[in-house]
Design an enzyme around this catalytic site. Structure first.
Site, PDB file in Angstrom:
ATOM      1  N   LYS A   1      14.220  -7.063 -14.104  1.00 40.64           N
ATOM      2  CA  LYS A   1      14.473  -7.241 -12.668  1.00 40.64           C
ATOM      3  C   LYS A   1      13.339  -6.582 -11.910  1.00 40.64           C
ATOM      4  O   LYS A   1      12.669  -5.686 -12.436  1.00 40.64           O
ATOM      5  CB  LYS A   1      15.796  -6.570 -12.269  1.00 40.64           C
ATOM      6  CG  LYS A   1      16.397  -7.133 -10.999  1.00 40.64           C
ATOM      7  CD  LYS A   1      17.145  -8.411 -11.252  1.00 40.64           C
ATOM      8  CE  LYS A   1      17.589  -9.085  -9.978  1.00 40.64           C
ATOM      9  NZ  LYS A   1      18.486 -10.221 -10.277  1.00 40.64           N
TER      10      LYS A   1
ATOM     11  N   ASP B   1      16.012 -13.770  -6.122  1.00 41.17           N
ATOM     12  CA  ASP B   1      17.294 -13.058  -5.968  1.00 41.17           C
ATOM     13  C   ASP B   1      17.441 -12.878  -4.457  1.00 41.17           C
ATOM     14  O   ASP B   1      16.829 -13.651  -3.700  1.00 41.17           O
ATOM     15  CB  ASP B   1      17.255 -11.718  -6.730  1.00 41.17           C
ATOM     16  CG  ASP B   1      18.641 -11.071  -6.850  1.00 41.17           C
ATOM     17  OD1 ASP B   1      19.421 -11.497  -7.705  1.00 41.17           O
ATOM     18  OD2 ASP B   1      18.961 -10.157  -6.058  1.00 41.17           O
TER      19      ASP B   1
ATOM     20  N   PHE C   1      25.945 -16.000   2.714  1.00 40.19           N
ATOM     21  CA  PHE C   1      25.611 -17.348   3.223  1.00 40.19           C
ATOM     22  C   PHE C   1      24.257 -17.756   2.674  1.00 40.19           C
ATOM     23  O   PHE C   1      23.580 -18.622   3.213  1.00 40.19           O
ATOM     24  CB  PHE C   1      25.628 -17.377   4.756  1.00 40.19           C
ATOM     25  CG  PHE C   1      24.608 -16.487   5.408  1.00 40.19           C
ATOM     26  CD1 PHE C   1      24.912 -15.161   5.694  1.00 40.19           C
ATOM     27  CD2 PHE C   1      23.346 -16.954   5.734  1.00 40.19           C
ATOM     28  CE1 PHE C   1      23.963 -14.325   6.280  1.00 40.19           C
ATOM     29  CE2 PHE C   1      22.392 -16.128   6.326  1.00 40.19           C
ATOM     30  CZ  PHE C   1      22.711 -14.808   6.596  1.00 40.19           C
ATOM     31  N   GLY C   2      23.864 -17.120   1.567  1.00 36.41           N
ATOM     32  CA  GLY C   2      22.550 -17.381   0.988  1.00 36.41           C
ATOM     33  C   GLY C   2      22.582 -18.450  -0.078  1.00 36.41           C
ATOM     34  O   GLY C   2      23.457 -19.320  -0.102  1.00 36.41           O
ATOM     35  N   ASN C   3      21.630 -18.353  -0.982  1.00 33.88           N
ATOM     36  CA  ASN C   3      21.449 -19.367  -2.016  1.00 33.88           C
ATOM     37  C   ASN C   3      22.716 -19.572  -2.853  1.00 33.88           C
ATOM     38  O   ASN C   3      23.152 -20.705  -3.088  1.00 33.88           O
ATOM     39  CB  ASN C   3      20.268 -18.943  -2.897  1.00 33.88           C
ATOM     40  CG  ASN C   3      20.126 -19.819  -4.109  1.00 33.88           C
ATOM     41  OD1 ASN C   3      20.551 -19.464  -5.194  1.00 33.88           O
ATOM     42  ND2 ASN C   3      19.565 -20.998  -3.925  1.00 33.88           N
ATOM     43  N   VAL C   4      23.307 -18.495  -3.308  1.00 30.80           N
ATOM     44  CA  VAL C   4      24.452 -18.608  -4.209  1.00 30.80           C
ATOM     45  C   VAL C   4      25.677 -19.144  -3.460  1.00 30.80           C
ATOM     46  O   VAL C   4      26.381 -20.052  -3.935  1.00 30.80           O
ATOM     47  CB  VAL C   4      24.754 -17.245  -4.882  1.00 30.80           C
ATOM     48  CG1 VAL C   4      25.943 -17.361  -5.810  1.00 30.80           C
ATOM     49  CG2 VAL C   4      23.524 -16.742  -5.644  1.00 30.80           C
ATOM     50  N   ALA C   5      25.919 -18.599  -2.269  1.00 33.84           N
ATOM     51  CA  ALA C   5      27.059 -19.050  -1.455  1.00 33.84           C
ATOM     52  C   ALA C   5      26.924 -20.546  -1.146  1.00 33.84           C
ATOM     53  O   ALA C   5      27.908 -21.302  -1.198  1.00 33.84           O
ATOM     54  CB  ALA C   5      27.113 -18.247  -0.161  1.00 33.84           C
ATOM     55  N   TRP C   6      25.719 -20.979  -0.874  1.00 33.74           N
ATOM     56  CA  TRP C   6      25.457 -22.391  -0.545  1.00 33.74           C
ATOM     57  C   TRP C   6      25.813 -23.312  -1.718  1.00 33.74           C
ATOM     58  O   TRP C   6      26.539 -24.299  -1.562  1.00 33.74           O
ATOM     59  CB  TRP C   6      23.978 -22.523  -0.149  1.00 33.74           C
ATOM     60  CG  TRP C   6      23.451 -23.920  -0.091  1.00 33.74           C
ATOM     61  CD1 TRP C   6      23.700 -24.839   0.887  1.00 33.74           C
ATOM     62  CD2 TRP C   6      22.577 -24.540  -1.055  1.00 33.74           C
ATOM     63  NE1 TRP C   6      23.025 -26.000   0.585  1.00 33.74           N
ATOM     64  CE2 TRP C   6      22.332 -25.846  -0.588  1.00 33.74           C
ATOM     65  CE3 TRP C   6      21.975 -24.122  -2.237  1.00 33.74           C
ATOM     66  CZ2 TRP C   6      21.525 -26.751  -1.287  1.00 33.74           C
ATOM     67  CZ3 TRP C   6      21.166 -25.001  -2.934  1.00 33.74           C
ATOM     68  CH2 TRP C   6      20.943 -26.302  -2.448  1.00 33.74           C
TER      69      TRP C   6
HETATM   70  P1  NDP Z   1      20.171 -14.696  -0.600  1.00 35.51           P
HETATM   71  O1  NDP Z   1      19.116 -13.784  -0.063  1.00 35.51           O
HETATM   72  O2  NDP Z   1      19.949 -16.153  -0.594  1.00 35.51           O
HETATM   73  O3  NDP Z   1      21.536 -14.378   0.113  1.00 35.51           O
HETATM   74  C1  NDP Z   1      22.120 -13.112   0.036  1.00 35.51           C
HETATM   75  C2  NDP Z   1      23.359 -13.089   0.872  1.00 35.51           C
HETATM   76  O4  NDP Z   1      23.997 -11.812   0.770  1.00 35.51           O
HETATM   77  C3  NDP Z   1      23.041 -13.272   2.305  1.00 35.51           C
HETATM   78  O5  NDP Z   1      24.138 -13.845   2.922  1.00 35.51           O
HETATM   79  C4  NDP Z   1      22.810 -11.829   2.696  1.00 35.51           C
HETATM   80  O6  NDP Z   1      22.892 -11.627   4.029  1.00 35.51           O
HETATM   81  C5  NDP Z   1      23.935 -11.134   2.019  1.00 35.51           C
HETATM   82  N1  NDP Z   1      23.635  -9.721   1.826  1.00 35.51           N
HETATM   83  C6  NDP Z   1      22.571  -9.195   1.189  1.00 35.51           C
HETATM   84  N2  NDP Z   1      22.637  -7.867   1.183  1.00 35.51           N
HETATM   85  C7  NDP Z   1      23.735  -7.552   1.855  1.00 35.51           C
HETATM   86  C8  NDP Z   1      24.332  -6.324   2.207  1.00 35.51           C
HETATM   87  N3  NDP Z   1      23.794  -5.146   1.843  1.00 35.51           N
HETATM   88  N4  NDP Z   1      25.496  -6.381   2.884  1.00 35.51           N
HETATM   89  C9  NDP Z   1      26.063  -7.559   3.209  1.00 35.51           C
HETATM   90  N5  NDP Z   1      25.536  -8.758   2.917  1.00 35.51           N
HETATM   91  C10 NDP Z   1      24.385  -8.745   2.262  1.00 35.51           C
HETATM   92  O7  NDP Z   1      20.489 -14.179  -2.087  1.00 35.51           O
HETATM   93  P2  NDP Z   1      21.254 -14.915  -3.240  1.00 35.51           P
HETATM   94  O8  NDP Z   1      22.263 -15.855  -2.694  1.00 35.51           O
HETATM   95  O9  NDP Z   1      20.226 -15.392  -4.176  1.00 35.51           O
HETATM   96  O10 NDP Z   1      21.996 -13.683  -3.941  1.00 35.51           O
HETATM   97  C11 NDP Z   1      23.368 -13.339  -3.680  1.00 35.51           C
HETATM   98  C12 NDP Z   1      23.940 -12.561  -4.854  1.00 35.51           C
HETATM   99  O11 NDP Z   1      23.894 -13.384  -6.020  1.00 35.51           O
HETATM  100  C13 NDP Z   1      23.201 -11.282  -5.238  1.00 35.51           C
HETATM  101  O12 NDP Z   1      24.127 -10.352  -5.761  1.00 35.51           O
HETATM  102  C14 NDP Z   1      22.273 -11.748  -6.359  1.00 35.51           C
HETATM  103  O13 NDP Z   1      21.895 -10.674  -7.189  1.00 35.51           O
HETATM  104  C15 NDP Z   1      23.192 -12.719  -7.064  1.00 35.51           C
HETATM  105  N6  NDP Z   1      22.563 -13.717  -7.914  1.00 35.51           N
HETATM  106  C16 NDP Z   1      21.579 -14.557  -7.471  1.00 35.51           C
HETATM  107  C17 NDP Z   1      21.051 -15.510  -8.313  1.00 35.51           C
HETATM  108  C18 NDP Z   1      20.032 -16.485  -7.862  1.00 35.51           C
HETATM  109  O14 NDP Z   1      19.636 -17.302  -8.695  1.00 35.51           O
HETATM  110  N7  NDP Z   1      19.603 -16.480  -6.626  1.00 35.51           N
HETATM  111  C19 NDP Z   1      21.492 -15.611  -9.695  1.00 35.51           C
HETATM  112  C20 NDP Z   1      22.575 -14.739 -10.057  1.00 35.51           C
HETATM  113  C21 NDP Z   1      23.056 -13.831  -9.188  1.00 35.51           C
HETATM  114  P3  NDP Z   1      21.596 -11.027   4.699  1.00 35.51           P
HETATM  115  O15 NDP Z   1      20.431 -11.843   4.205  1.00 35.51           O
HETATM  116  O16 NDP Z   1      21.942 -11.277   6.093  1.00 35.51           O
HETATM  117  O17 NDP Z   1      21.518  -9.598   4.250  1.00 35.51           O
HETATM  118  O1  2IT Z   2      20.657 -12.232 -11.076  1.00 32.80           O
HETATM  119  C1  2IT Z   2      20.146 -13.255 -11.581  1.00 32.80           C
HETATM  120  O2  2IT Z   2      20.564 -13.720 -12.648  1.00 32.80           O
HETATM  121  C2  2IT Z   2      19.065 -13.918 -10.852  1.00 32.80           C
HETATM  122  N1  2IT Z   2      18.732 -13.498  -9.764  1.00 32.80           N
HETATM  123  C3  2IT Z   2      18.376 -15.101 -11.452  1.00 32.80           C
HETATM  124  C4  2IT Z   2      17.308 -14.658 -12.413  1.00 32.80           C
HETATM  125  C5  2IT Z   2      16.421 -15.751 -12.951  1.00 32.80           C
HETATM  126  O3  2IT Z   2      15.503 -15.380 -13.696  1.00 32.80           O
HETATM  127  O4  2IT Z   2      16.632 -16.934 -12.679  1.00 32.80           O
END
Ligand code: NDP
Ligand code: 2IT
Length: 445
Positions: A124, A164, A236-241
């Site tokens: 990471k 991430d 509301f980010g990548n994962v939520a979408w």
């Molecule tokens: P994004 O940056 O796309 O979205 C993150 C979301 O979480 C946003 O809505 C963000 O709001 C919110 N957020 C971040 N930090 C905080 C905080 N301290 N308090 C409240 N809200 C917060 O990231 P991802 O969707 O990629 O990641 C979301 C989760 O999924 C994380 O835990 C990540 O580790 C996990 N994940 C992601 C993967 C991936 O492929 N992207 C794979 C596996 C797990 P804001 O931006 O307004 O802070």
């Molecule tokens: O937490 C995770 O698994 C990720 N952010 C994705 C890692 C990756 O290499 O695709």
């Protein structure tokens, strides 16, 4: 191995690294019995070797903002364990990033990647850079400065970073552009790349889709399905979408999204153009979810609260670590929620997990439920190696199969005498055994 003794030792060595210590304790508690039943592990010092990263690269990232002012952020890459494949894991850009958070994420990644059945070790990285309010040019300059240090440590068979929190397609583009220039080669060294320059179809959706596929498996084992269910999502980010998209496709109704400012409740459901709007919101760099309720009349904004007080059948925490606490878990149980499946990494606190498990709620930890993201990164690496692109259906089918297999592995290792599946235990044992046996085979290195 005695978990408490081991933890006292680790707390002394790494004081204040709370997230890291939390993640390690959870894994050690789950595997204690199988570990002690296999004395060859202790003889090879597997625990002592697996809880410490192979190495940590820490560097400064100087960059200039649009006014010419110089800023300095901290950058990290933690290469945790490569016993089963090249280091693999995302990069997080968020002001809360520190060593403890990245060590917890890197440690979790070892077992998550092992569960995918693909050859990927755990890593990471990231920075305390805050993308909030930054212009595109500022983000580009920052990414370029970050890669100026990182590129020496990574390579397609060495270490393959991805996105991430705060690192999506745009940031991967800027990072990859700089890597390509410095390394003078065009390889699959980052995943989550754009579709025209080595990316895989479905990677953007993969984490959310995978989480919902996992939910589907958990429900199916109880004769239930997502169709007609009310679903609360955080973030509301990548994962939520991706999760919102798949839930809607399978006939469920998503009624919440959240950000650091609070949550939005949309009783008519987050679907269609509202899901597309999530991408705009994420790209705005504003870091707040409230604009959703200004855009869509059906939604109400609730400031400063988590969405877990809303009545739902299924909860998918997709924002960040420790965002669902004991009280939230109590509210979910009280309101009739039957399933909590983690899209984010470690979003439920240990106390929340206890409440969910005591009440026999279907509960799956992130390292199993969100493994679809990194699994599809692995599929992107395979396509890059073959210099071929698979069709959407092919990637989606492979992702779906991987999630079904991870579910089956958790059931195999986590089912108790009463038939209740402890997915935490199942995921940790299944993920750990493969890596531990690989370390055993390869000697003390
Ligand atoms: P994004 O940056 O796309 O979205 C993150 C979301 O979480 C946003 O809505 C963000 O709001 C919110 N957020 C971040 N930090 C905080 C905080 N301290 N308090 C409240 N809200 C917060 O990231 P991802 O969707 O990629 O990641 C979301 C989760 O999924 C994380 O835990 C990540 O580790 C996990 N994940 C992601 C993967 C991936 O492929 N992207 C794979 C596996 C797990 P804001 O931006 O307004 O802070
Ligand atoms: O937490 C995770 O698994 C990720 N952010 C994705 C890692 C990756 O290499 O695709």
């Amino acid at each position: 191995m005695n978990v408490d003794v081991k933890m006292v030792d680790l707390e002394k060595k790494h004081p204040g690294e709370n997230e890291y210590l939390q993640a390690v304790r959870e894994v050690l508690e789950s595997i204690e019995d199988v570990y002690n039943a296999n004395p060859q592990f202790e003889a090879a010092g597997i625990i002592d070797r697996i809880v410490e990263p192979d190495r940590i690269l820490m560097f400064k990232i100087p960059w200039e903002d649009d006014q010419g002012k110089v800023h300095v952020n901290l950058g990290y890459r933690i290469q945790f364990n490569n016993a089963i494949g090249p280091y693999k894991g995302g990069l997080r850009f968020h002001p809360s990033v520190n060593l403890s958070i990245l060590k917890f994420l890197g440690f979790e990644q070892i077992f998550k990647n092992s569960l995918t059945s693909l050859a990927m070790g755990g890593a990471k990285g990231g920075s305390d850079f805050n993308p909030k309010g930054k212009s595109n040019s500022e983000i580009m300059r920052f990414c370029q400065s970050f890669m100026l240090e990182l590129w020496k440590m990574i390579g397609p068979s060495t270490d393959v970073p991805a996105g991430d929190i705060g690192v999506g397609a745009r940031e991967i583009g800027f990072l990859y552009g700089m890597y390509r220039k410095l390394a003078r080669e065009n390889t699959g060294v980052l995943t989550g790349k754009g579709i025209n320059w080595g990316g895989s179809l479905i990677r953007p959706e993969a984490t959310g889709f995978g989480c919902v596929y996992f939910t589907k498996e958990m429900l199916a084992a109880k004769g239930e399905s997502i169709k007609g269910k009310t679903v609360a999502i955080s973030g509301f980010g990548n994962v939520a979408w991706g999760a919102a998209k798949k839930v809607t496709e399978l006939g469920g109704k998503v009624v919440t999204l959240s950000g650091p400012d609070g949550y939005v409740y949309d009783p008519e459901g987050v679907s269609g153009e509202k899901i597309d709007y999530m991408l705009e919101l994420r790209a705005s760099n504003e870091d707040i979810v409230k604009p959703y309720s200004d855009e869509f009349e059906s939604a109400k904004f609730v400031p400063g609260k988590h969405p877990w007080e809303v009545k739902c059948d299924i909860a998918l925490p997709c924002a960040t670590e420790n965002e669902l606490n004991e009280e939230d878990a109590g509210n979910l149980v009280k309101n009739g929620c039957i399933c909590v499946c983690e899209g984010a990494n470690m979003p439920c606190t240990p106390e929340a997990i206890e409440v969910l498990q005591e009440n026999k709620i279907l509960y799956a930890p992130g390292k199993a439920a969100n493994a679809g993201g990194v699994a599809t990164s692995g599929l992107e690496m395979s396509q890059n190696s073959m210099k071929l692109n698979w069709q959407r259906e092919e990637v989606d089918k492979r992702l779906h199969d991987i999630m079904i297999n991870i579910h089956a592995a958790c059931v195999e290792h986590g089912t108790g005498e009463d038939g209740y599946v402890n997915f935490v235990k199942g995921a940790n044992i299944a993920g750990f055994m493969k890596v531990a046996n690989a370390m055993l085979d390869q000697g003390v290195i």
